[in-house]
Scaffold this motif. Structure first.
Motif, PDB file in Angstrom:
ATOM      1  N   ILE A 204       0.864  -1.182   0.000  1.00 20.56           N
ATOM      2  CA  ILE A 204       0.000   0.000   0.000  1.00 20.56           C
ATOM      3  C   ILE A 204       0.898   1.228   0.000  1.00 20.56           C
ATOM      4  N   VAL A 205       0.513   2.250  -0.722  1.00 16.05           N
ATOM      5  CA  VAL A 205       1.238   3.524  -0.700  1.00 16.05           C
ATOM      6  C   VAL A 205       0.508   4.485   0.235  1.00 16.05           C
ATOM      7  N   LEU A 206       1.260   5.163   1.093  1.00 13.93           N
ATOM      8  CA  LEU A 206       0.703   6.125   2.049  1.00 13.93           C
ATOM      9  C   LEU A 206       1.359   7.480   1.860  1.00 13.93           C
ATOM     10  N   THR A 207       0.557   8.541   1.795  1.00 14.56           N
ATOM     11  CA  THR A 207       1.106   9.903   1.854  1.00 14.56           C
ATOM     12  C   THR A 207       0.276  10.724   2.829  1.00 14.56           C
ATOM     13  N   LEU A 208       0.939  11.539   3.615  1.00 17.17           N
ATOM     14  CA  LEU A 208       0.283  12.426   4.585  1.00 17.17           C
ATOM     15  C   LEU A 208       1.034  13.749   4.643  1.00 17.17           C
ATOM     16  N   HIS A 209       0.299  14.860   4.543  1.00 12.60           N
ATOM     17  CA  HIS A 209       0.960  16.149   4.731  1.00 12.60           C
ATOM     18  C   HIS A 209       0.029  17.244   5.233  1.00 12.60           C
ATOM     19  N   ARG A 210      -1.273  17.023   5.208  1.00 12.27           N
ATOM     20  CA  ARG A 210      -2.186  18.110   5.569  1.00 12.27           C
ATOM     21  C   ARG A 210      -2.179  18.354   7.074  1.00 12.27           C
ATOM     22  N   PRO A 211      -2.276  19.630   7.473  1.00 14.18           N
ATOM     23  CA  PRO A 211      -2.218  19.981   8.899  1.00 14.18           C
ATOM     24  C   PRO A 211      -3.186  19.194   9.769  1.00 14.18           C
ATOM     25  N   ALA A 212      -4.408  18.962   9.284  1.00  8.36           N
ATOM     26  CA  ALA A 212      -5.401  18.246  10.093  1.00  8.36           C
ATOM     27  C   ALA A 212      -4.937  16.842  10.462  1.00  8.36           C
ATOM     28  N   ASN A 213      -4.030  16.274   9.660  1.00  9.54           N
ATOM     29  CA  ASN A 213      -3.557  14.913   9.912  1.00  9.54           C
ATOM     30  C   ASN A 213      -2.192  14.840  10.575  1.00  9.54           C
ATOM     31  N   VAL A 214      -1.348  15.828  10.375  1.00  5.10           N
ATOM     32  CA  VAL A 214       0.042  15.680  10.812  1.00  5.10           C
ATOM     33  C   VAL A 214       0.515  16.690  11.849  1.00  5.10           C
ATOM     34  N   ASP A 215      -0.253  17.743  12.094  1.00  8.96           N
ATOM     35  CA  ASP A 215       0.280  18.811  12.945  1.00  8.96           C
ATOM     36  C   ASP A 215       0.310  18.468  14.428  1.00  8.96           C
ATOM     37  N   GLU A 216      -0.527  17.545  14.857  1.00 12.87           N
ATOM     38  CA  GLU A 216      -0.576  17.188  16.275  1.00 12.87           C
ATOM     39  C   GLU A 216       0.041  15.797  16.446  1.00 12.87           C
ATOM     40  N   GLU A 217       1.141  15.729  17.178  1.00 16.92           N
ATOM     41  CA  GLU A 217       1.944  14.510  17.212  1.00 16.92           C
ATOM     42  C   GLU A 217       1.169  13.293  17.692  1.00 16.92           C
ATOM     43  N   ASP A 218       0.417  13.413  18.779  1.00 17.23           N
ATOM     44  CA  ASP A 218      -0.288  12.257  19.325  1.00 17.23           C
ATOM     45  C   ASP A 218      -1.335  11.712  18.346  1.00 17.23           C
ATOM     46  N   SER A 219      -2.089  12.615  17.705  1.00 20.36           N
ATOM     47  CA  SER A 219      -3.099  12.151  16.749  1.00 20.36           C
ATOM     48  C   SER A 219      -2.436  11.554  15.511  1.00 20.36           C
ATOM     49  N   LEU A 220      -1.287  12.087  15.118  1.00 21.72           N
ATOM     50  CA  LEU A 220      -0.549  11.516  13.985  1.00 21.72           C
ATOM     51  C   LEU A 220      -0.084  10.102  14.314  1.00 21.72           C
ATOM     52  N   LEU A 221       0.431   9.914  15.521  1.00 26.64           N
ATOM     53  CA  LEU A 221       0.872   8.580  15.937  1.00 26.64           C
ATOM     54  C   LEU A 221      -0.298   7.597  15.975  1.00 26.64           C
ATOM     55  N   HIS A 222      -1.432   8.052  16.484  1.00 24.18           N
ATOM     56  CA  HIS A 222      -2.624   7.196  16.527  1.00 24.18           C
ATOM     57  C   HIS A 222      -3.048   6.802  15.115  1.00 24.18           C
ATOM     58  N   LEU A 223      -2.982   7.752  14.193  1.00 27.48           N
ATOM     59  CA  LEU A 223      -3.340   7.498  12.807  1.00 27.48           C
ATOM     60  C   LEU A 223      -2.396   6.475  12.183  1.00 27.48           C
ATOM     61  N   LEU A 224      -1.103   6.665  12.379  1.00 29.35           N
ATOM     62  CA  LEU A 224      -0.124   5.751  11.790  1.00 29.35           C
ATOM     63  C   LEU A 224      -0.249   4.345  12.378  1.00 29.35           C
ATOM     64  N   GLN A 225      -0.510   4.258  13.674  1.00 23.96           N
ATOM     65  CA  GLN A 225      -0.662   2.943  14.288  1.00 23.96           C
ATOM     66  C   GLN A 225      -1.901   2.223  13.760  1.00 23.96           C
ATOM     67  N   GLY A 226      -2.986   2.981  13.537  1.00 22.88           N
ATOM     68  CA  GLY A 226      -4.193   2.390  12.984  1.00 22.88           C
ATOM     69  C   GLY A 226      -3.990   1.911  11.552  1.00 22.88           C
ATOM     70  N   ILE A 227      -3.280   2.708  10.763  1.00 24.30           N
ATOM     71  CA  ILE A 227      -2.986   2.323   9.381  1.00 24.30           C
ATOM     72  C   ILE A 227      -2.078   1.103   9.346  1.00 24.30           C
ATOM     73  N   ASP A 228      -1.105   1.082  10.236  1.00 18.25           N
ATOM     74  CA  ASP A 228      -0.188  -0.058  10.323  1.00 18.25           C
ATOM     75  C   ASP A 228      -0.951  -1.348  10.617  1.00 18.25           C
ATOM     76  N   ALA A 229      -1.970  -1.241  11.483  1.00 18.15           N
ATOM     77  CA  ALA A 229      -2.718  -2.435  11.897  1.00 18.15           C
ATOM     78  C   ALA A 229      -3.618  -2.972  10.791  1.00 18.15           C
ATOM     79  N   LEU A 230      -4.094  -2.105   9.886  1.00 15.82           N
ATOM     80  CA  LEU A 230      -5.031  -2.589   8.866  1.00 15.82           C
ATOM     81  C   LEU A 230      -4.335  -3.273   7.694  1.00 15.82           C
TER      82      LEU A 230
END
Length: 363
Positions: A204-230
């Motif tokens: 799977i290819v993943l790209t992330l750069h928008r502030p709503a997804n990457v600007d807050e470290e904890d939410s970014l980590l939660h997002l990446l962990q969820g993507i990793d699990a799927l």
């Protein structure tokens, strides 16, 4: 007729390449049409700038304003100051801007205040989300544009509804897709392909750069962990944007499937997309490319300025909560890809139409 073409960021380079090619074709036919290419320097990292010029055979810019990074206001102001001087020293008949980055809006403003015609390629698209800097750039640019070139009938309708004169609006198709078709035979397998045992459809290819997804470290980590699990055993190839990399810093992530790589050039990145199982992204442009390539796409946003990628194409709008992504992705695994097609006029000839129309309007 002389046109000043403005580019400042990665998506711009992809969009101007076929326009320049179409102008040069006219020149070969003996038509007195010329251009001056101005790079604002908004993206100055080699992997986000120089590489694209080299790979897409874009001529070396006639000028590089070298504005580099800064806040939205600082960057916009610096572009305006530098571009005004550029136009004073190099008169032109028209300024052509593409897309919706800061360079687009800033240079359109300068041109209009100098009583020059402004052409906007990819005009009329709207997300309705005023928290996005790009949405503000779109609205401001379109409010002062003379010639509008749209990627979809909906974008055309938007412009007419906002007051544009119908004879100034032209539905021509998508110049990003021109670039895709012109270079599809040149897509290049990345050097790390074998290192990660990649095969067609096994990642799977993943790209992330928008502030709503990457600007807050904890939410970014939660997002990446969820993507990793799927991923369910598939590798997730993540060309990490400098913005996202800066947020993560030196933090070590406990992920099993995500492979972090440097930003890729166009030919390598598009090879990855074209051979992937699916793409997870918050980019609007990538959802256009996946639509044409027939690759399932899951967009981590609450809205999109490219609704045709959903209604016609392969894109799924899943919001910014990883739980919704997992739900949609799981449904996709169970039911397969939805029926999809390619939007009208996304045929690789948009740039030719644009240049033809501009030449007709030269007087």
């Amino acid at each position: 007729m002389k046109i000043t073409i403005v580019a400042g960021a990665r998506p711009n380079f992809i969009k101007i390449a076929p326009i320049i090619r179409a102008i040069e074709q006219k020149q070969q036919e003996g038509i007195p049409l010329s251009y001056r290419l101005v790079h604002t320097g908004q993206h100055y990292d080699k992997n986000l700038s120089d590489t694209f010029f080299e790979e897409l055979n874009i001529p070396k810019p006639d000028a590089n304003l070298e504005v580099k990074s800064g806040s939205q206001s600082v960057q916009t102001a610096n572009i305006m100051v530098a571009f005004e001087q550029e136009l004073l020293e190099n008169p032109t008949d028209m300024v052509l801007v593409v897309g919706d980055v800061n360079s687009t809006m800033a240079c359109a403003l300068v041109a209009k205040k100098m009583n020059l015609k402004v052409t906007h390629v990819e005009a009329g698209i709207r997300s309705g989300d005023m928290t996005m800097p790009e949405e503000i750039n779109r609205i401001v640019t379109d409010s002062i544009t003379d010639y509008f070139f749209t990627t979809s009938p909906l974008a055309t309708e938007n412009l007419i509804r906002y007051g544009a004169q119908p004879d100034a609006v032209h539905f021509v198709g998508n110049v990003m897709i021109d670039t895709l078709y012109q270079n599809q035979h040149r897509f290049q397998r990345p050097l790390f392909w074998e290192d990660f045992a990649l095969e067609k459809g096994n990642y799977i290819v993943l790209t992330l750069h928008r502030p709503a997804n990457v600007d807050e470290e904890d939410s970014l980590l939660h997002l990446l962990q969820g993507i990793d699990a799927l991923a369910q055993g598939k590798k997730i190839i993540f060309p990490i944007h400098p913005r996202t990399k800066a947020i993560l810093g030196e933090r070590q992530l406990d992920t099993q499937n995500i492979v972090f790589i440097e930003p890729q050039g166009y030919l390598n990145f598009m090879y990855l997309v074209a051979h992937s199982f699916a793409v997870i992204t918050d980019s609007g442009g990538i959802s256009e490319e996946t639509t044409v390539l027939g690759i399932p796409c899951f967009t981590l946003r609450n809205n999109t300025e490219r609704p045709e990628t959903i209604t016609i194409g392969t894109n799924h709008l899943v919001g910014t909560q990883v739980e919704k992504l997992v739900e949609t992705y799981t449904s996709f695994l169970q039911n397969g890809m939805k029926k999809a097609g390619i939007p009208e006029l996304w045929d690789g000839k948009a740039s030719e139409r644009i240049v033809d129309i501009l030449w007709q309007k030269r007087n």
